[in-house]
Scaffold this motif. Structure first.
Motif, PDB file in Angstrom:
ATOM      1  N   LEU A   1      43.682 -11.505  37.899  1.00 16.21           N
ATOM      2  CA  LEU A   1      42.360 -11.001  37.551  1.00 16.21           C
ATOM      3  C   LEU A   1      42.000 -11.341  36.112  1.00 16.21           C
ATOM      4  CD1 LEU A   1      42.654  -7.571  39.356  1.00 16.21           C
ATOM      5  CD2 LEU A   1      41.193  -9.473  40.024  1.00 16.21           C
ATOM      6  N   ALA A   2      42.977 -11.169  35.207  1.00 13.08           N
ATOM      7  CA  ALA A   2      42.694 -11.429  33.801  1.00 13.08           C
ATOM      8  C   ALA A   2      42.328 -12.894  33.594  1.00 13.08           C
ATOM      9  CB  ALA A   2      43.899 -11.051  32.955  1.00 13.08           C
ATOM     10  N   ASN A   3      43.060 -13.784  34.235  1.00 14.96           N
ATOM     11  CA  ASN A   3      42.766 -15.207  34.059  1.00 14.96           C
ATOM     12  C   ASN A   3      41.462 -15.599  34.728  1.00 14.96           C
ATOM     13  OD1 ASN A   3      44.875 -16.935  32.599  1.00 14.96           O
ATOM     14  ND2 ASN A   3      46.095 -15.430  33.718  1.00 14.96           N
ATOM     15  N   ALA A   4      41.176 -14.969  35.886  1.00 11.05           N
ATOM     16  CA  ALA A   4      39.905 -15.259  36.540  1.00 11.05           C
ATOM     17  C   ALA A   4      38.757 -14.802  35.636  1.00 11.05           C
ATOM     18  CB  ALA A   4      39.852 -14.568  37.897  1.00 11.05           C
ATOM     19  N   ASP A   5      38.936 -13.637  35.057  1.00 14.42           N
ATOM     20  CA  ASP A   5      37.941 -13.092  34.123  1.00 14.42           C
ATOM     21  C   ASP A   5      37.744 -14.048  32.951  1.00 14.42           C
ATOM     22  OD1 ASP A   5      36.401 -11.548  32.465  1.00 14.42           O
ATOM     23  OD2 ASP A   5      38.023 -10.190  31.891  1.00 14.42           O
ATOM     24  N   TYR A   6      38.869 -14.527  32.426  1.00 13.91           N
ATOM     25  CA  TYR A   6      38.814 -15.438  31.276  1.00 13.91           C
ATOM     26  C   TYR A   6      38.072 -16.713  31.640  1.00 13.91           C
ATOM     27  CZ  TYR A   6      40.429 -18.207  27.316  1.00 13.91           C
ATOM     28  OH  TYR A   6      40.475 -18.980  26.187  1.00 13.91           O
ATOM     29  N   LEU A   7      38.370 -17.214  32.834  1.00 12.38           N
ATOM     30  CA  LEU A   7      37.739 -18.445  33.313  1.00 12.38           C
ATOM     31  C   LEU A   7      36.227 -18.271  33.366  1.00 12.38           C
ATOM     32  CD1 LEU A   7      38.456 -21.256  34.509  1.00 12.38           C
ATOM     33  CD2 LEU A   7      38.438 -20.204  36.742  1.00 12.38           C
ATOM     34  N   ILE A   8      35.794 -17.080  33.814  1.00  8.17           N
ATOM     35  CA  ILE A   8      34.363 -16.870  34.016  1.00  8.17           C
ATOM     36  C   ILE A   8      33.671 -16.492  32.709  1.00  8.17           C
ATOM     37  CG2 ILE A   8      32.649 -15.449  35.216  1.00  8.17           C
ATOM     38  CD1 ILE A   8      34.936 -15.124  37.410  1.00  8.17           C
ATOM     39  N   THR A   9      34.203 -15.477  32.000  1.00 12.42           N
ATOM     40  CA  THR A   9      33.436 -14.934  30.879  1.00 12.42           C
ATOM     41  C   THR A   9      33.714 -15.641  29.562  1.00 12.42           C
ATOM     42  OG1 THR A   9      35.100 -13.253  30.518  1.00 12.42           O
ATOM     43  CG2 THR A   9      33.237 -12.642  31.886  1.00 12.42           C
ATOM     44  N   PHE A  10      34.898 -16.158  29.356  1.00 14.23           N
ATOM     45  CA  PHE A  10      35.191 -16.741  28.055  1.00 14.23           C
ATOM     46  C   PHE A  10      34.926 -18.229  28.009  1.00 14.23           C
ATOM     47  CE2 PHE A  10      36.672 -12.772  26.912  1.00 14.23           C
ATOM     48  CZ  PHE A  10      37.052 -12.740  25.582  1.00 14.23           C
ATOM     49  N   ILE A  11      35.500 -18.931  28.930  1.00 11.33           N
ATOM     50  CA  ILE A  11      35.284 -20.376  28.833  1.00 11.33           C
ATOM     51  C   ILE A  11      34.150 -20.792  29.752  1.00 11.33           C
ATOM     52  CG2 ILE A  11      37.618 -20.915  28.062  1.00 11.33           C
ATOM     53  CD1 ILE A  11      38.373 -21.657  30.822  1.00 11.33           C
ATOM     54  N   LYS A  12      33.557 -19.820  30.409  1.00 11.88           N
ATOM     55  CA  LYS A  12      32.356 -20.008  31.220  1.00 11.88           C
ATOM     56  C   LYS A  12      32.468 -21.234  32.117  1.00 11.88           C
ATOM     57  CE  LYS A  12      29.402 -17.414  28.236  1.00 11.88           C
ATOM     58  NZ  LYS A  12      30.331 -17.142  27.115  1.00 11.88           N
ATOM     59  N   GLY A  13      33.601 -21.303  32.789  1.00 21.26           N
ATOM     60  CA  GLY A  13      33.767 -22.397  33.744  1.00 21.26           C
ATOM     61  C   GLY A  13      33.886 -23.759  33.088  1.00 21.26           C
ATOM     62  N   ASN A  14      34.079 -23.792  31.772  1.00 19.16           N
ATOM     63  CA  ASN A  14      34.267 -25.058  31.068  1.00 19.16           C
ATOM     64  C   ASN A  14      35.540 -25.739  31.604  1.00 19.16           C
ATOM     65  OD1 ASN A  14      34.718 -27.146  29.352  1.00 19.16           O
ATOM     66  ND2 ASN A  14      34.425 -25.943  27.470  1.00 19.16           N
ATOM     67  N   VAL A  15      35.320 -26.783  32.379  1.00 17.20           N
ATOM     68  CA  VAL A  15      36.458 -27.336  33.126  1.00 17.20           C
ATOM     69  C   VAL A  15      37.565 -27.839  32.218  1.00 17.20           C
ATOM     70  CG1 VAL A  15      35.345 -27.901  35.290  1.00 17.20           C
ATOM     71  CG2 VAL A  15      35.137 -29.475  33.376  1.00 17.20           C
ATOM     72  N   ARG A  16      37.213 -28.286  31.010  1.00 17.16           N
ATOM     73  CA  ARG A  16      38.251 -28.863  30.172  1.00 17.16           C
ATOM     74  C   ARG A  16      39.322 -27.830  29.816  1.00 17.16           C
ATOM     75  NH1 ARG A  16      37.454 -30.516  25.434  1.00 17.16           N
ATOM     76  NH2 ARG A  16      35.507 -29.419  25.031  1.00 17.16           N
ATOM     77  N   MET A  17      38.933 -26.586  29.833  1.00 20.07           N
ATOM     78  CA  MET A  17      39.867 -25.534  29.450  1.00 20.07           C
ATOM     79  C   MET A  17      40.499 -24.862  30.671  1.00 20.07           C
ATOM     80  SD  MET A  17      39.291 -25.357  26.107  1.00 20.07           S
ATOM     81  CE  MET A  17      39.522 -23.697  25.480  1.00 20.07           C
ATOM     82  N   ALA A  18      40.118 -25.304  31.853  1.00 20.73           N
ATOM     83  CA  ALA A  18      40.439 -24.519  33.044  1.00 20.73           C
ATOM     84  C   ALA A  18      41.899 -24.655  33.485  1.00 20.73           C
ATOM     85  CB  ALA A  18      39.516 -24.909  34.191  1.00 20.73           C
ATOM     86  N   GLY A  19      42.560 -25.750  33.075  1.00 19.98           N
ATOM     87  CA  GLY A  19      43.909 -26.021  33.590  1.00 19.98           C
ATOM     88  C   GLY A  19      44.862 -24.848  33.485  1.00 19.98           C
ATOM     89  N   SER A  20      44.968 -24.290  32.287  1.00 17.93           N
ATOM     90  CA  SER A  20      45.978 -23.238  32.118  1.00 17.93           C
ATOM     91  C   SER A  20      45.594 -21.985  32.889  1.00 17.93           C
ATOM     92  CB  SER A  20      46.146 -22.914  30.631  1.00 17.93           C
ATOM     93  OG  SER A  20      45.007 -22.229  30.155  1.00 17.93           O
TER      94      SER A  20
END
Lengths: 954, 131
Positions: free
Chosen positions: A510-529
């Motif tokens: 959940l925390a990583n999903a949250d991070y993916l959505i709210t922090f990096i806003k789906g910015n794919v370059r950061m999505a790997g980790s």
């Protein structure tokens, strides 16, 4: 002693191979040395020349390795069994598609596979590493030198026992072993291949080893960069390239390990994907350390902290690879592993391999330690690098405790070397042992990978950020609690430790999903980790669901009740006996063994599952097809392959645990058939007989007497039987016999067949499983049905079409020719001239009968095929045609009619053999495990691609 | 003192505690005599007694396979495995059992066999006549 001139040997490939092996070895040495000087003198003008020599040598090494592999494949494809390696791994029956598997089945082949990948990766490095080329390739060549020595196969030293270095895959069989067969000059034509272990004959064996070895090989690259960094005293420049390689390595090695698990689960009957076997552990350990290195590398690149740790982790990764090679290939694991190689005299060489790289790493690290930059100020507690670093320590810790437990056999060996009386220790139950510790590692990793995403590098002002951080983490924690509650509606989680793990699994997801959505806003370059960390969470949930809640379906307490012998551990009993055609209800399914088919050595069973609702209507029905593979002699089951029904939320895994002995071992089946207590009975066709059968129930004198009733209903001259394939010239008789027994309420109709082919009798008995009874025809049946030719008093007649004669009061008329004759013993061939005479017989009582004897010219020779009217005992032979007068010559005879007394034999002690022993297990949520672990690998690969793009654009 | 050292000390302490608890999971290979005396769940290494009966009759019970094992002390004992008869069982030499004594038999829940020929066959395969 006279030298034998062997015939039929192909020595050229072997010579080429030997040369290539030596060349590969020498070239790797040259490459290592040349690149060494290219590195050492990098500031001098001569460096360029050293670099060129290094490149040339490495290319020569690459070509030699390809040549060795090519030659071995060539010898394997042509089945040159005079080579020991070919003989050991290939056989005439082995399909070509398994030739790759056969190649890397052995130690030598798998070393070569490893070298092959090093060469490929080395060439990529050569093209891309730029200023890092010389030092990294020097290290890689050195590694190749050590692995190359494992296949060298040369003897060093003098005297009776020279030391052998390596095991050469191009050795001739006659040089490897002493056997009387090598006294004959044409031994090559007399030997056959051993072939690939049937357990390994599946596509997993084709894809798992290359992937795993690419994973192994790829760990050498971050290692080489680490050594290169220490060596050149340049502690920064390698962070970027090593990171890309580490991401690649993590993804590939992880995939290789997972494939091993998938293989174990899907194709082998292990009933699970991970068993903490030493071989599995020692592939996991380097991966864990590599991941630690990867994270330390990230910290180093972003903050300048943890450079020393990154060095240590990357060095350790490769050292663990070497150690894993030693454990799995030296035979030291002995009886603690199900799939380690057996020893082959490479122990000391493997120890030397480890020692060399441990020393190299330790000396370099020691020499440079003080010069490795390290920021004077410690990482702030609220920073990402601090918690990431803690995470790497947890990973290392995990790797170390797995290694410690797995190394128990090594510890025993060492203790025993000093004290031969020392009794070796073993782990009584490995799986709970490892689980017990790793569960906490997983909890910490999940926690850290959840929170550290929200932290920032070089955070010096956490208090400002704390509110936002707390909010996100708090929401994730609350949601995790909710999800844990929901998950326990679905699966049972029966211990607080597991609940904790489940909680943190959800938390990182959940925390990583949250991070993916709210922090990096789906910015794919950061999505790997984040993808990888989400995958880790999903994997944990999958492990808990499938591991804790796997449910044995194949049990049926009702049937078992009162039948069980011996002690009881109910939950351990996972097999059930399933009779063909008799469905059994188990755990909500109605399971039936419906049929089986055999193709070559594979016997495939169809097991039908039905699920019914409360009204008894079938709501779901599916077939599973587990199979077994017989060995070449059909005397044992070489492999049992499960079959699995996949749902999105669970799997139903089914495998054949056992079969009746007569179905496993055809020799035993024959013996068993011979030992049956057949008794001869005779019955006139159309009449029923009855006879008693005595069965001894127990010693000395308890018997039960049952009464059989049997009636021969009909005789068939063109019979069929499932096992009988008619051939021309066969004389076959089948009978239809109805059998009943007083203690059973049905009448069974069976069709035994007896065939005379040339001088040999073939019996095809019929089995009545319900009565444990077997029936076959006695060879007296031929005398009963056929009248011997010599007893027949033939008379010769000449007919023209329409002529009629009288024989013993029967009117026989020749009605004409049939140019497409049909006869049970006649199979037309292209150049045959065949015709039959249509003979019509009218009996004194007015009944009429037909016969069609055949006249045949084949290969310019005349033949005749007799026909007979069994009811009248009348026989016809069509012996000639006179074209001039358009007449035919016909021999006819009539034997005195006799009652058809059919002799048959019945054995009442034939055990039934129409069952399978089935194991069926339900794994809920196993797809979460696969999906989660795949997501981890995808995340790693994804990050790698992103970083390669960034590098190329820079 | 750096935080990192504190953490390192905590981890080393944890490792020591783990190692001491792990000792409980480990034992030496036991013998049938010891297993009978203690009644504990143990691991026993032994040789398969090939001359003694091996019994597996799935029609009676598909989860009952019995055989005899001679342990390192030379004691022979009937062993019951609560599952099917493993493939190639006759060929095994060294057998490692995990289980405990119950009544007159050693009831094994896990069995590991070592067949010397499984991964490396020393025999030369001579073609059979007529093939």
């Amino acid at each position: 002693m006279q030298e034998i001139q062997y015939v039929g040997e192909h020595l050229l490939p072997g010579r080429i191979g030997q040369v290539a092996i030596l060349l590969a070895f020498v070239a790797s040495l040259l490459a290592a040395v040349a690149y060494f000087f290219a590195t050492q003198r990098r500031s001098l003008p001569e460096a360029g020349q050293w670099l060129l020599i290094g490149r040339g040598a490495f290319l020569a090494h690459a070509l030699s390795v390809f040549a060795i592999i090519g030659v071995i494949f060539y010898a394997m494809a042509n089945q040159y069994f005079e080579y020991q390696y070919v003989q050991a791994h290939v056989s005439e029956e082995l399909p070509m598609k398994y030739i790759f598997s056969a190649f890397w089945e052995g130690q030598e082949g798998s070393f070569l596979l490893w070298m092959f990948w090093h060469v490929v990766l080395g060439l990529v490095l050569m093209a891309s590493a730029q200023r890092w080329e010389a030092p990294t390739l020097s290290v890689l060549s050195l590694i190749q030198l050590f692995i190359g020595s494992m296949i060298l196969g040369i003897y060093i030293g003098f005297g009776d026992e020279p030391t052998r270095i390596g095991s050469n895959p191009m050795m001739l069989l006659r040089d490897v072993m002493d056997a009387p067969i090598f006294a004959s000059a044409d031994y090559v034509s007399q030997i056959k291949g051993n072939g690939l272990n049937p357990l390994l004959q599946n596509y997993w064996m084709t894809i798992h080893p290359p992937t795993l070895f690419l994973g192994f090989a790829s760990t050498s690259i971050p290692f080489s960069y680490a050594i290169a960094g220490l060596w050149t005293n340049e502690h920064k420049g390698w962070h970027q390239p090593a990171l890309r390689w580490a991401l690649f390595s993590g993804a590939i090695l992880g995939t290789g390990i997972l494939m091993g698990g998938a293989w174990a689960y899907e194709a082998l009957s292990f009933g699970g994907y991970w068993a903490w076997d030493p071989v599995e552990n020692m592939s996991l350990v380097p991966w864990l350390v590599l991941l630690a290195g990867l994270h330390a590398n990230l910290i180093a690149k972003n903050t300048g902290h943890s450079v020393r740790s990154a060095y240590v982790y990357y060095l350790l990764t490769f050292i663990f690879i070497a150690y894993s090679t030693f454990l799995t290939r030296s035979g030291v694991l002995g009886d603690t592993s199900v799939h380690a190689f057996t020893e082959m005299g490479l122990e000391w060489q493997l120890i030397g391999f480890i020692a060399a790289f441990v020393l190299l790493s330790a000396i370099l690290l020691g020499a440079r330690y003080k010069q490795i930059p390290s920021p004077p100020k410690e990482e702030p507690t609220g920073s990402r690098e601090f918690w990431m670093f803690i995470g790497t320590l947890v990973l290392l810790f995990s790797a170390l405790i797995i290694t410690a437990s797995t190394s128990l056999p090594v510890y025993n060996k060492i203790r025993q070397a000093f004290n031969p009386l020392f009794e070796g220790r073993v782990i009584t139950d490995p799986i709970p042992h490892y689980n017990k510790y790793q569960i906490w590692i997983a909890v910490f990793i999940a926690l850290l990978s959840g929170i550290s995403q929200f932290l920032r590098y070089r955070e010096f002002n956490f208090s400002k950020y704390a509110r936002r951080f707390g909010l996100h983490i708090g929401i994730a924690l609350v949601l995790s609690a909710v999800m844990v509650f929901l998950t326990t509606r679905w699966i049972d989680v029966n211990a607080w430790q597991y609940v904790t793990l489940l909680f943190f699994g959800w938390f990182t997801l959940l925390a990583n999903a949250d991070y993916l959505i709210t922090f990096i806003k789906g910015n794919v370059r950061m999505a790997g980790s984040t993808l990888s960390h989400i995958g880790f969470g999903v994997m944990i949930i999958g492990i808990l669901a499938s591991g804790l809640n796997q449910r044995v379906i194949s049990k049926n307490f009702f049937v078992m009740d009162g039948l069980i012998e011996g002690a009881s551990d109910e939950q351990m009993r996972s097999n059930i006996l399933l009779f063909k055609g008799s469905p059994m209800v188990m755990e909500g399914y109605e399971v039936a063994y419906t049929q089986d088919t055999i193709d070559h050595f594979t016997r495939t069973f169809t097991v039908n599952y039905k699920r019914k609702n409360k009204k008894g209507e079938v709501v779901e029905s599916f077939d599973l097809h587990p199979n077994i593979l017989y060995d070449k002699s059909f005397t044992k089951v070489a492999a049992s392959n499960p079959s699995t029904k996949r749902y999105w939320d669970r799997d139903i895994f089914t495998h054949i645990a056992s079969l009746p002995q007569v179905e496993i071992d055809m020799d035993y089946r024959r013996q068993r058939e011979d030992s049956l207590n057949y008794r001869l009975h005779q019955a006139v066709v159309g009449e029923a007989i009855s006879f008693p059968d005595t069965v001894q129930l127990s010693n000395p004198d308890t018997f039960t007497i049952r009464t059989y009733r049997a009636a021969v209903v009909a005789i068939d001259r063109a019979p069929t039987h499932p096992d009988y394939t008619p051939e021309e010239g066969d004389i076959a008789i089948g009978a239809t016999i109805e059998v009943s027994r007083n203690d059973a309420d049905s009448v069974f109709t069976v069709h035994p067949v007896l065939v005379l082919r040339g001088q040999l009798l073939y019996s095809y008995p019929a089995q009545i499983n319900e009565l444990s009874t077997r029936i076959r025809l006695n060879d007296g049946v031929f005398d009963a049905v056929f009248t011997p030719e010599m007893n027949l008093d033939y008379q010769t007649f000449t007919f023209r079409q329409g002529d009629e004669i009288n024989l013993n009061g029967y009117r026989i008329r020749f009605a004409g020719f049939n140019r497409q004759p049909q006869h049970p013993n006649y199979q037309p061939r292209e150049d045959d001239i065949a015709v039959s005479a249509m003979m019509q017989v009218q009996a004194p009582d007015g009944q009429s009968y037909d016969a069609q004897p055949v006249y045949l010219i084949r290969d310019s020779r005349p033949f005749n095929l007799k026909d007979e009217i069994p009811e009248l005992g009348m026989h016809f032979r069509f012996t000639g045609i006179d074209p001039a007068t358009e007449s035919i010559e016909m021999m006819a005879a009539q034997a005195p009619p006799k009652p058809l007394v059919i002799p048959f034999e019945l054995a009442s002690n034939s055990l039934r053999s129409d069952y399978i022993v089935l194991e069926a297990i339900e794994f809920p949520g196993i797809n979460l495990f696969w999906a989660g672990s795949c997501l981890m690998m995808i995340g790693l690969l994804f990050s790698m691609f992103v970083r390669i793009r960034q590098w190329q654009q820079a | 003192m750096k935080k990192i050292y504190i953490i390192a000390i905590v981890m080393i302490a944890a490792a020591i505690i783990l190692l001491t608890t792990a000792a409980e999971d480990m034992s030496t290979y036991s013998t049938f005599a010891d297993a009978a005396r203690s009644g504990d769940r143990v691991k026993i290494a032994g040789q398969l007694s090939k001359d003694k009966e091996m019994y597996y009759n799935p029609e009676k019970d598909p989860n009952y396979f019995s055989f005899y094992i001679r342990d390192t002390k030379g004691d022979e004992q009937k062993v019951v495995l609560l599952s099917e008869k493993p493939q190639d069982f006759e060929l095994s030499e060294q057998v490692v059992l995990t289980g405990q004594m119950k009544d007159d038999a050693f009831v094994a829940t896990d069995l590991l066999m070592k067949c010397p020929s499984k991964y490396k066959d020393e025999e030369v395969y001579i073609k059979e006549e007529g093939k």
